[in-house]
Design a protein around this motif. Structure first.
Motif, PDB file in Angstrom:
ATOM      1  N   ASN A   1       0.730  -1.216  -0.044  1.00 54.77           N
ATOM      2  CA  ASN A   1      -0.023   0.027   0.087  1.00 54.77           C
ATOM      3  C   ASN A   1       0.843   1.086   0.065  1.00 54.77           C
ATOM      4  OD1 ASN A   1      -2.615  -0.559  -0.204  1.00 54.77           O
ATOM      5  ND2 ASN A   1      -2.745  -1.473   1.769  1.00 54.77           N
ATOM      6  N   ARG A   2       1.828   1.118   0.827  1.00 56.32           N
ATOM      7  CA  ARG A   2       2.877   2.553   0.697  1.00 56.32           C
ATOM      8  C   ARG A   2       3.246   2.633  -0.495  1.00 56.32           C
ATOM      9  NH1 ARG A   2       7.643   2.388   5.011  1.00 56.32           N
ATOM     10  NH2 ARG A   2       8.594   0.935   3.363  1.00 56.32           N
ATOM     11  N   TYR A   3       3.848   1.379  -1.035  1.00 57.91           N
ATOM     12  CA  TYR A   3       4.504   1.709  -2.743  1.00 57.91           C
ATOM     13  C   TYR A   3       3.424   2.076  -3.577  1.00 57.91           C
ATOM     14  CZ  TYR A   3       7.815  -0.088  -5.790  1.00 57.91           C
ATOM     15  OH  TYR A   3       8.868  -0.242  -6.913  1.00 57.91           O
ATOM     16  N   LEU A   4       2.368   1.645  -3.391  1.00 57.03           N
ATOM     17  CA  LEU A   4       1.069   2.423  -4.423  1.00 57.03           C
ATOM     18  C   LEU A   4       1.019   3.779  -4.163  1.00 57.03           C
ATOM     19  CD1 LEU A   4      -1.570  -0.307  -4.036  1.00 57.03           C
ATOM     20  CD2 LEU A   4      -0.535   0.327  -6.170  1.00 57.03           C
ATOM     21  N   GLU A   5       0.994   4.231  -3.028  1.00 59.84           N
ATOM     22  CA  GLU A   5       1.048   5.836  -2.767  1.00 59.84           C
ATOM     23  C   GLU A   5       2.214   6.369  -3.376  1.00 59.84           C
ATOM     24  OE1 GLU A   5      -1.422   7.432  -1.750  1.00 59.84           O
ATOM     25  OE2 GLU A   5      -2.463   5.827  -1.101  1.00 59.84           O
ATOM     26  N   TYR A   6       3.484   5.809  -3.564  1.00 55.65           N
ATOM     27  CA  TYR A   6       4.632   6.460  -3.859  1.00 55.65           C
ATOM     28  C   TYR A   6       4.455   6.565  -5.564  1.00 55.65           C
ATOM     29  CZ  TYR A   6       7.389   5.165   0.334  1.00 55.65           C
ATOM     30  OH  TYR A   6       7.908   5.118   1.487  1.00 55.65           O
ATOM     31  N   THR A   7       3.561   5.741  -6.338  1.00 49.77           N
ATOM     32  CA  THR A   7       3.499   5.883  -7.614  1.00 49.77           C
ATOM     33  C   THR A   7       3.177   7.337  -7.907  1.00 49.77           C
ATOM     34  OG1 THR A   7       1.346   4.774  -7.818  1.00 49.77           O
ATOM     35  CG2 THR A   7       3.196   3.559  -7.890  1.00 49.77           C
ATOM     36  N   LEU A   8       2.409   7.853  -7.093  1.00 50.08           N
ATOM     37  CA  LEU A   8       1.686   9.144  -7.588  1.00 50.08           C
ATOM     38  C   LEU A   8       2.486  10.422  -6.985  1.00 50.08           C
ATOM     39  CD1 LEU A   8      -2.231   8.498  -7.037  1.00 50.08           C
ATOM     40  CD2 LEU A   8      -0.643   8.097  -9.111  1.00 50.08           C
ATOM     41  N   ASP A   9       3.691  10.027  -6.630  1.00 49.13           N
ATOM     42  CA  ASP A   9       4.664  11.076  -6.080  1.00 49.13           C
ATOM     43  C   ASP A   9       5.928  11.055  -6.981  1.00 49.13           C
ATOM     44  OD1 ASP A   9       6.551  12.720  -4.923  1.00 49.13           O
ATOM     45  OD2 ASP A   9       6.432  11.868  -2.877  1.00 49.13           O
ATOM     46  N   PRO A  10       6.098  11.976  -7.764  1.00 45.18           N
ATOM     47  CA  PRO A  10       7.208  12.048  -8.808  1.00 45.18           C
ATOM     48  C   PRO A  10       8.596  12.016  -8.087  1.00 45.18           C
ATOM     49  CG  PRO A  10       5.627  13.279  -9.637  1.00 45.18           C
ATOM     50  CD  PRO A  10       5.188  12.950  -8.264  1.00 45.18           C
ATOM     51  N   GLU A  11       8.712  12.609  -6.915  1.00 45.56           N
ATOM     52  CA  GLU A  11       9.781  12.363  -6.073  1.00 45.56           C
ATOM     53  C   GLU A  11      10.185  11.064  -5.588  1.00 45.56           C
ATOM     54  OE1 GLU A  11      11.866  15.194  -5.715  1.00 45.56           O
ATOM     55  OE2 GLU A  11      10.541  16.160  -6.969  1.00 45.56           O
ATOM     56  N   MET A  12       9.294  10.223  -5.590  1.00 46.71           N
ATOM     57  CA  MET A  12       9.577   8.856  -5.079  1.00 46.71           C
ATOM     58  C   MET A  12       9.492   7.885  -6.344  1.00 46.71           C
ATOM     59  SD  MET A  12       9.566   8.754  -1.771  1.00 46.71           S
ATOM     60  CE  MET A  12       9.014   9.321  -0.307  1.00 46.71           C
ATOM     61  N   ILE A  13       8.775   7.966  -7.387  1.00 47.45           N
ATOM     62  CA  ILE A  13       8.709   7.077  -8.522  1.00 47.45           C
ATOM     63  C   ILE A  13       8.534   8.107  -9.885  1.00 47.45           C
ATOM     64  CG2 ILE A  13       7.392   5.299  -9.812  1.00 47.45           C
ATOM     65  CD1 ILE A  13       8.912   4.197  -7.345  1.00 47.45           C
ATOM     66  N   ARG A  14       9.336   8.008 -10.641  1.00 51.08           N
ATOM     67  CA  ARG A  14       9.418   8.991 -11.772  1.00 51.08           C
ATOM     68  C   ARG A  14       7.927   8.631 -12.583  1.00 51.08           C
ATOM     69  NH1 ARG A  14      13.750  11.550 -13.415  1.00 51.08           N
ATOM     70  NH2 ARG A  14      15.905  11.157 -12.426  1.00 51.08           N
ATOM     71  N   LYS A  15       7.578   9.721 -13.104  1.00 54.17           N
ATOM     72  CA  LYS A  15       6.193   9.752 -13.761  1.00 54.17           C
ATOM     73  C   LYS A  15       6.153   8.576 -14.891  1.00 54.17           C
ATOM     74  CE  LYS A  15       3.749  14.013 -13.187  1.00 54.17           C
ATOM     75  NZ  LYS A  15       3.109  14.971 -13.657  1.00 54.17           N
TER      76      LYS A  15
END
Length: 965
Positions: free
Chosen positions: A839-853
């Protein structure tokens, strides 16, 4: 365009990334590029130019009738551009409001071919309002004639036009120049003229770069943004001192300049060849490069300076020259440009883009580091370079007239990429892998009732979203498959000859796919065919799907029918060919060997030569050169299966892979029994070749999808573990207890399969091996895992571990400076069984600072591929759909991949209702390029439900019996 997370298809073979209880390989279907979402606000946004000193008229507020030219998505055929002068200044630091912008002006010279008092030119997300007090738009006539004045203007945002009204008519045959100034946002949406960011020595660096295909040149400057509107481009870039400017053509001159006290540099490029807007590129960066010159062509590889200094561009540089020379010979045409620049970008949505003379890539598609990159990473680089270089002629020199023929452009490059890669790496035998990567992969999509033909009618492809939707597996992989079939039955020499005359006739111009058929027909003069090239190929191009050819070896009767994975699904698309194909059949007998090419040009025919007696068997579609599946009478199936179990090497490697793939899919379609398909895997304990194993694993992935939440799972694991352990032990032996790597290209792939499947099925020795290697890395901070094995080892160790392993891998991912290593870690992070981590990883997908677009879509799909993560990903996608669609619709999300990937496991009535509700709930938001994927997912879910109800009991019994020691 090359595929992204593949991305599309994936170009090359990606190791199976699965955890002990997780789902199998995720296959990205298509590359969907810049998705333009409809704007509901202000369709008549007014801007006010002044022209010739006159005052602009007040804004027009009358509603625009829907039948006006500006409400149509295609340009009127009144004006034809000849050349552009474009000057752009990207600002690599934000302005006072925190926004990155670029400033520009352009002069387009065009000819009036039909008198008109209206100029329509494409413009999207460009700002003219801030220039209202300047003469931002001026129209002049060439050769001293008087031009009409611009009286009013507006932005038509839905159809993406700048609309200019004139106080008189442009004269037919007269040439005019239109000057415009504008401002745009250098955003991070991966489309048009956009911003890519990375860190170097702790400092943030910004790259201004482009992605124009298919309809985003209009985001960079106002232009006639259709592929047939070819012109010559004069590009000038104004950029910061210390940065390097690149464009399609060579640099002409570069000189210092000062604007508002800031030291800048003005780089002017030589005029381009006559070309389409979607192939334009201009980049400003602080990158380094390496170079080489081959036969007068300058070849340069650009990337982040640390990557260049580490030698990560060396492999691409060494292979570009040989591939370029191969295509010069293949096309019988010299490379049309004086340079070939290739650049690796930190943020890039596709796999690569064939901009003429300046090819852009994802870092993973161009950069190779022997310490970190796997065998599959290397193949991906070779094939994508070959794909893009193939386009320098086919697509760039000769361009298809409109996007409805995209399949020919991308399908051709997806076919000959294997020929180019073979030239670069002849020991790999890479040409065979098109069967796994393209033919078998696209069969799964094209066997659905919701598939679509290769060629669309021009009038049916109008909107940017409709154009983007064409960038799918059908265009790329089916296109490649049918062209390979065409080349085979014509012979490679005739195919190349027709191709060469086609390129010569249409160079620097545009064509339609039937123009190629005409040249191939001329080249094939004297060759005996059951019809013209056009007649034969229309059956493959103008109707969706493909046939299953059934051979009765007792009677010699051969018939064909439309192959559907769900035979009960309703095909609502009529076909003028009544779903009948002209089928070229290459085949052999066990006694007598390969037979002459045979044509099935009717629903059914009888061929005496295909009758067999005794133990003699027939095998059709040799080397899978044809785009069809094959079924046999029960007796011939028995003889083939007996051969597999006794002397499997009597059947070619590719055809062993084919027998497995055909059998499983024929069973899905209820043509043969599922038990018969499972029987094809019994011999695998003796198989050591990659292609049959990969085919089996790929097909058994469906069984995991359907049964990893049911009582079938345990017996299935027992059986597959029994089959794979001999392969695991084989590689343990030949590698000296995993201390070396097999020498063969395919063997290296199969070693990964052996470890992946052994660990996945719970083989304790394998699981201990993976966790021990990973723990050693955690303790010593020295990674001794071979790059080929890292993906599967990381995944299995993270699946077996907890937060400590996940956080360790996340830290390594965040600090990775090698793109291929970051990719392996990003994928493996999805393998954890800890719900809260997923779940935490899923949230990261919408944060370009965490996961590139660029990586957001594939990360969500990877999580959905984990049996634990699938419901989390589904809930996440449903709850965030409006946000995802509106915020990421500009090019960073591949909606087709996302919807298909997250719903692939659906197989219950409850999931079907949820899917239908998702479609209904978001009808107002829309699905963009994923519209077709929603319907395909519903169709697939219904088929899965029926398949389970009909097969579960038999499958369970088979696995229980076959899995016993």
């Amino acid at each position: 365009m090359g595929t992204g997370f593949y991305i599309s298809k994936v170009v090359g073979i990606v190791g199976m990334i699965v955890g002990a209880g997780a789902l199998a390989t995720i296959i990205g279907l298509s590359v969907v590029y810049s998705q333009e979402k409809a704007k509901n606000d202000n369709n008549n946004n007014q801007v006010s130019p002044t022209s010739g000193g006159s005052t602009a008229k007040p804004p027009v507020t009358t509603p625009v009738p829907s039948n006006e030219l500006w409400d149509k998505y295609r340009l009127p055929q009144t004006l034809v551009p000849d050349q552009y002068n474009v000057t752009l200044r990207p600002h690599l630091t934000p302005n006072a409001t925190g926004v990155y912008i670029f400033e520009g002006d352009t002069t387009v010279e065009f000819q009036c071919v039909e008198a008109t008092d209206l100029i329509l030119i494409h413009s999207n997300k460009l700002d003219y309002k801030t220039l209202e007090n300047k003469q931002w738009a001026r129209l002049t006539a060439v050769n001293g004639a008087i031009a009409p004045s611009i009286t009013s203007s507006r932005l038509q945002t839905v159809t993406q036009y700048l609309v200019l009204h004139l106080d008189g008519k442009l004269v037919k045959g007269q040439r005019y120049r239109l000057f415009m100034e504008f401002i745009g946002e250098l955003s991070d949406d991966l489309g048009g003229f956009y911003r890519s960011e990375y860190f170097e020595n702790g400092l943030k660096k910004v790259v201004a770069t482009t992605q124009m295909q298919p309809t985003d040149a209009r985001k960079a400057f106002p232009c006639f943004d259709e592929p047939a509107m070819k012109a010559i481009f004069h590009i000038t870039l104004i950029h910061d001192e210390g940065t390097v400017a690149l464009s399609n053509s060579e640099e002409k001159e570069s000189s210092p300049m000062i604007i508002d006290g800031k030291a800048l540099r003005k780089t002017v490029f030589k005029p381009t060849e006559k070309m389409s807007t979607y192939l334009l590129a201009f980049i400003v960066s602080e990158f380094g490069f390496i170079n080489n010159t081959i036969d007068g062509v300058l070849i340069r590889i650009f990337a982040r300076k640390p990557a260049i200094e580490a030698g990560q561009g060396d492999y691409a540089l060494s292979k570009t020259g040989p591939i370029l020379k191969f295509f010069e010979t293949y096309y019988n045409s010299s490379y049309p440009l004086p340079k070939s620049d290739q650049i690796a970008l930190p943020d890039f949505n596709a796999g690569a883009m064939e901009n003429w003379g300046l090819i852009t890539y994802r870092e993973t598609a161009l950069l190779y580091d022997e310490e970190y990159s796997s065998n599959s990473n290397k193949q991906r680089i070779a094939t994508i370079i070959a794909h893009e270089l193939a386009h320098m002629w086919f697509g760039n020199l000769v361009t298809l007239r409109w996007w409805n023929d995209l399949w020919l452009n991308e399908g051709f490059a997806s076919y000959v990429e294997y020929l180019g890669a073979h030239e670069a790496e002849p020991d790999w035998n890479v040409k065979d892998l098109i069967v796994l990567s393209d033919v078998h992969r696209v069969f799964a999509v094209d066997a659905l009732a919701s598939s679509h033909p290769l060629s669309s009618k021009e009038e049916d492809i109008q909107k940017p979203a409709q154009i983007s939707e064409l960038f799918d597996a059908i265009s790329y992989s089916k296109g490649a498959s049918v062209l390979r079939m065409l080349s085979d039955f014509l012979t490679e020499d005739i195919f190349a000859k027709g191709l060469q005359t086609y390129l010569k006739e249409f160079q620097f111009g545009n064509a339609v796919y039937t123009d190629l058929w005409r040249h191939l027909q001329t080249a094939a003069s004297g060759l005996e065919l059951p019809g013209t090239v056009d007649t034969i190929m229309n059956t493959w191009v103008l109707q969706m799907g493909f046939p299953v050819v059934t051979i009765n070896t007792a009677t010699g009767a051969v018939s064909q029918q439309h192959f559907l994975l769900d035979p009960d699904s309703e095909v609502t698309v009529p076909s003028e060919f009544n779903y009948e194909w002209i089928v070229p059949m290459r085949w052999m007998k066990s006694v007598g060997g390969e037979q002459p090419l045979t044509w099935l040009d009717a629903k059914s025919k009888t061929f005496e030569a295909m009758k067999t007696t005794g133990n003699n068997w027939v095998l059709a579609n040799l080397d899978v050169v044809g785009y069809y599946r094959v079924n046999y009478d029960d007796a011939n199936w028995d003889r083939l299966l007996n051969t597999l179990s006794t002397t499997h090497t009597a059947i070619r490697v590719i055809n062993r892979a084919q027998l497995v793939d055909d059998a499983f899919n024929l069973a899905r379609a209820k043509i043969i029994t599922t038990v018969r398909a499972l029987d094809t895997t019994k011999y695998l304990s003796s198989e050591r070749e990659y292609m049959p194993w990969e085919s089996a694993i790929s097909n058994l992935d469906f069984f995991y999808l359907m049964f990893d939440r049911s009582e079938v799972y345990g017996p299935m694991q027992d059986y597959l573990r029994k089959q794979v352990v001999p392969l695991f032990q084989h590689y343990k032996t030949i590698t000296g207890n995993w201390n070396t790597i097999p020498t063969g290209h395919m063997d290296q792939y199969n070693e990964v399969n052996a470890i992946s499947l052994a660990c996945k099925t719970g083989h304790i020795e394998c699981q201990n091996l993976a966790t021990e290697w990973f723990k050693d890395w955690m303790v010593t901070d020295v990674n001794k895992i071979h790059p080929n094995l890292r993906s599967t080892v990381y995944c299995n160790a993270i699946a077996a571990g907890g937060a400590a392993e996940w956080d360790f891998a996340w830290g390594k991912f965040r600090n990775a400076t090698i793109a291929t290593e970051a990719e392996k870690l990003r994928t493996a992070l999805s393998c954890t069984k800890q719900t809260w981590l997923l779940n935490r990883y899923l949230e990261y997908t919408l944060d370009p600072e965490m996961i590139r677009k660029q990586d957001a879509t594939s990360t969500i799909i990877y999580i959905a591929g984990n049996v634990v993560g699938q419901p989390l990903a589904w809930d996440f996608m449903r709850s965030r759909w409006s946000y995802i669609f509106n915020q990421y619709g500009g090019g960073s999300f591949s909606f087709s991949n996302l919807i298909n990937g997250v719903t692939e496991r659906f197989s219950t009535e409850f999931e079907l209702q949820q899917l239908r509700q998702f479609k209904a709930d978001n009808s107002d938001v829309g699905f963009g390029s994923g519209t077709l994927a929603v319907d395909q997912s519903i169709e697939r879910t219904i088929a899965n439900m029926k398949w389970i109800s009909e097969n579960k009991a038999n499958v369970l019994n088979w696995f229980v019996a076959a899995g016993k020691p």
